[in-house]
Design an enzyme around this catalytic site. Structure first.
Site, PDB file in Angstrom:
ATOM      1  CE  LYS A 184      -5.090  -1.114   1.854  1.00  0.00           C
ATOM      2  NZ  LYS A 184      -5.692  -2.222   2.560  1.00  0.00           N
TER       3      LYS A 184
ATOM      4  CB  THR B  30      -0.895   0.025   1.259  1.00  0.00           C
ATOM      5  OG1 THR B  30      -1.685  -1.160   1.273  1.00  0.00           O
ATOM      6  CG2 THR B  30      -1.810   1.251   1.253  1.00  0.00           C
TER       7      THR B  30
ATOM      8  CE  LYS C  15       1.721   2.400   4.094  1.00  0.00           C
ATOM      9  NZ  LYS C  15       1.969   1.034   3.673  1.00  0.00           N
TER      10      LYS C  15
HETATM   11  P1  NAD Z   1       5.892  -5.976   7.163  1.00  0.00           P
HETATM   12  O1  NAD Z   1       6.681  -4.847   7.678  1.00  0.00           O
HETATM   13  O2  NAD Z   1       5.544  -7.122   8.061  1.00  0.00           O
HETATM   14  O3  NAD Z   1       6.651  -6.604   5.873  1.00  0.00           O
HETATM   15  C1  NAD Z   1       7.390  -5.873   4.944  1.00  0.00           C
HETATM   16  C2  NAD Z   1       8.663  -6.665   4.633  1.00  0.00           C
HETATM   17  O4  NAD Z   1       9.400  -5.961   3.631  1.00  0.00           O
HETATM   18  C3  NAD Z   1       9.595  -6.787   5.856  1.00  0.00           C
HETATM   19  O5  NAD Z   1       9.873  -8.161   6.106  1.00  0.00           O
HETATM   20  C4  NAD Z   1      10.833  -6.022   5.434  1.00  0.00           C
HETATM   21  O6  NAD Z   1      12.054  -6.560   5.944  1.00  0.00           O
HETATM   22  C5  NAD Z   1      10.764  -6.127   3.933  1.00  0.00           C
HETATM   23  N1  NAD Z   1      11.577  -5.109   3.259  1.00  0.00           N
HETATM   24  C6  NAD Z   1      11.673  -3.789   3.553  1.00  0.00           C
HETATM   25  N2  NAD Z   1      12.543  -3.171   2.716  1.00  0.00           N
HETATM   26  C7  NAD Z   1      12.999  -4.154   1.884  1.00  0.00           C
HETATM   27  C8  NAD Z   1      13.913  -4.152   0.804  1.00  0.00           C
HETATM   28  N3  NAD Z   1      14.560  -3.048   0.435  1.00  0.00           N
HETATM   29  N4  NAD Z   1      14.141  -5.327   0.155  1.00  0.00           N
HETATM   30  C9  NAD Z   1      13.511  -6.455   0.534  1.00  0.00           C
HETATM   31  N5  NAD Z   1      12.634  -6.525   1.556  1.00  0.00           N
HETATM   32  C10 NAD Z   1      12.385  -5.375   2.218  1.00  0.00           C
HETATM   33  O7  NAD Z   1       4.565  -5.347   6.540  1.00  0.00           O
HETATM   34  P2  NAD Z   1       3.200  -6.101   6.151  1.00  0.00           P
HETATM   35  O8  NAD Z   1       2.261  -6.072   7.299  1.00  0.00           O
HETATM   36  O9  NAD Z   1       3.530  -7.407   5.504  1.00  0.00           O
HETATM   37  O10 NAD Z   1       2.605  -5.069   5.072  1.00  0.00           O
HETATM   38  C11 NAD Z   1       3.140  -4.993   3.763  1.00  0.00           C
HETATM   39  C12 NAD Z   1       2.290  -4.001   2.964  1.00  0.00           C
HETATM   40  O11 NAD Z   1       0.941  -4.471   2.930  1.00  0.00           O
HETATM   41  C13 NAD Z   1       2.249  -2.593   3.565  1.00  0.00           C
HETATM   42  O12 NAD Z   1       2.299  -1.668   2.510  1.00  0.00           O
HETATM   43  C14 NAD Z   1       0.915  -2.565   4.280  1.00  0.00           C
HETATM   44  O13 NAD Z   1       0.380  -1.247   4.357  1.00  0.00           O
HETATM   45  C15 NAD Z   1       0.066  -3.452   3.393  1.00  0.00           C
HETATM   46  N6  NAD Z   1      -1.058  -4.084   4.070  1.00  0.00           N
HETATM   47  C16 NAD Z   1      -0.892  -4.659   5.300  1.00  0.00           C
HETATM   48  C17 NAD Z   1      -1.983  -5.250   5.931  1.00  0.00           C
HETATM   49  C18 NAD Z   1      -1.826  -5.883   7.298  1.00  0.00           C
HETATM   50  O14 NAD Z   1      -2.844  -6.156   7.938  1.00  0.00           O
HETATM   51  N7  NAD Z   1      -0.614  -6.173   7.757  1.00  0.00           N
HETATM   52  C19 NAD Z   1      -3.247  -5.260   5.312  1.00  0.00           C
HETATM   53  C20 NAD Z   1      -3.373  -4.728   4.036  1.00  0.00           C
HETATM   54  C21 NAD Z   1      -2.269  -4.126   3.426  1.00  0.00           C
END
Ligand code: NAD
Length: 296
Positions: free
Chosen positions: A171, A96, A246
């Site tokens: 979204k 997102t 966010k």
């Molecule tokens: P998270 O922080 O658990 O996972 C993100 C991952 O990306 C981490 O493991 C991090 O180490 C990795 N990362 C960061 N920079 C990186 C790079 N340069 N190279 C490789 N890996 C890298 O976050 P999440 O909860 O999995 O959310 C991911 C996305 O989904 C976000 O944009 C969030 O807004 C969206 N989202 C989350 C939810 C939820 O409930 N968690 C729901 C809908 C949407």
């Protein structure tokens, strides 16, 4: 067998990647964080140590990263996806992020010959685990048709929103509605309490009246009426207040850029900022009822 490079194996990315493995795709994962790599390895995912090895021979590259800056770095940075992806690979960003970054990355990808989709999701970690996410997809129709069968292995609904950036637009519009609705439900419960109306009775009545909405009947912020809601487990997330903040900030940023007035979205954003500033950003977003009811 379609080869997929999956970048970002966090709370959402790991279960999504596992569902692609279960569906028979050859998935190669990469995450910058050692702890995330260890979790993914324990879950049986094939991992690589460098991003280029995850994407070099992939027909589809999928990213699930925290926010716009990481997406920009991973796609556009030196040694990133655009430098390493195979010719004609389909690039799909499920993070997102803001609409402006999504459009810029899409444009750069297209200028280097890569079709790209922005495909953020709704449904949270539970939806990612159950392969029941909703995908809101922006990009050319041809790229959408190519990506759809793969996204369908991770979700129950895959909807083409329109051209590049409209997936992200959908979204943030959706989550702005959700944030405002949650606050409206919290205010109603606080008012009911002040008027001597029990929470259970307000729920029973409004669930069958015109105030009915998802925040009330599927995610009630008051413990009791909806057993699966985070309110029954001390507001453990779920969807954190930090994530809601966010998304509300992204909505405000886009509203300003587009010159559209969203006064209730702005108010919801401020209320979640106050809640986060009180140290509550790790709680579920429905916990804002404590602040609204003056019980923080
Ligand atoms: P998270 O922080 O658990 O996972 C993100 C991952 O990306 C981490 O493991 C991090 O180490 C990795 N990362 C960061 N920079 C990186 C790079 N340069 N190279 C490789 N890996 C890298 O976050 P999440 O909860 O999995 O959310 C991911 C996305 O989904 C976000 O944009 C969030 O807004 C969206 N989202 C989350 C939810 C939820 O409930 N968690 C729901 C809908 C949407």
């Amino acid at each position: 067998m379609t080869r997929i490079g999956f970048i970002g194996l966090g709370n959402m990315g790991l279960p999504m990647a596992r569902n692609l493995c279960k569906a028979g795709f050859a998935v190669r994962g990469y995450d910058v964080m050692e702890a995330a790599r260890a979790r993914a390895a324990a879950a049986g995912l094939e991992l690589v140590e460098e991003l280029d090895r995850a994407v070099a021979d992939a027909e589809l590259v999928l990213t699930m990263l925290p926010a716009g800056p990481q997406v920009r770095e991973v796609y556009l940075g030196a040694g990133g996806i655009l430098d390493n992806a195979a010719q004609d690979a389909l690039l799909v960003d499920c993070s997102t992020i803001d609409v402006e970054t999504a459009r810029e990355v899409h444009e750069r990808a297209r200028s280097q010959g890569f079709p790209m989709l922005d495909a953020p999701v709704s449904g949270g970690v539970a939806g990612a685990e159950a392969a029941s996410l909703t995908f809101m997809v922006g990009g050319e129709a041809e790229a959408f048709e190519r990506g759809r069968p793969i996204l369908e292995k991770m979700g129950k609904a895959v909807i083409h929103a329109g051209p590049a950036g409209t997936g992200q637009a959908a979204k943030i519009c959706n989550n702005m509605m959700l944030g405002i609705q949650m606050i409206s439900v919290c205010e109603a419960f606080a008012l009911a309490d002040g008027l001597g109306l029990s929470a259970d009775k307000l729920f029973e009545i409004s669930a069958r009246s015109s105030g009915q909405c998802w925040s009330l009947t599927s995610y009630c912020p008051v413990p009791g009426p909806v057993p699966s809601a985070p309110s029954n487990r001390e507001y453990r997330p779920g969807f954190t207040a930090a994530m809601m903040l966010k998304d509300l900030r992204l909505a405000q940023q886009s509203a300003a850029a587009a010159g559209v007035a969203t006064p209730l979205g702005a108010e919801a954003c401020q209320l979640y900022a106050l809640f986060a500033a009180a140290g509550k950003e790790g709680l579920d977003f429905s916990a804002i009822i404590k602040m609204i009811a003056g019980k923080l």
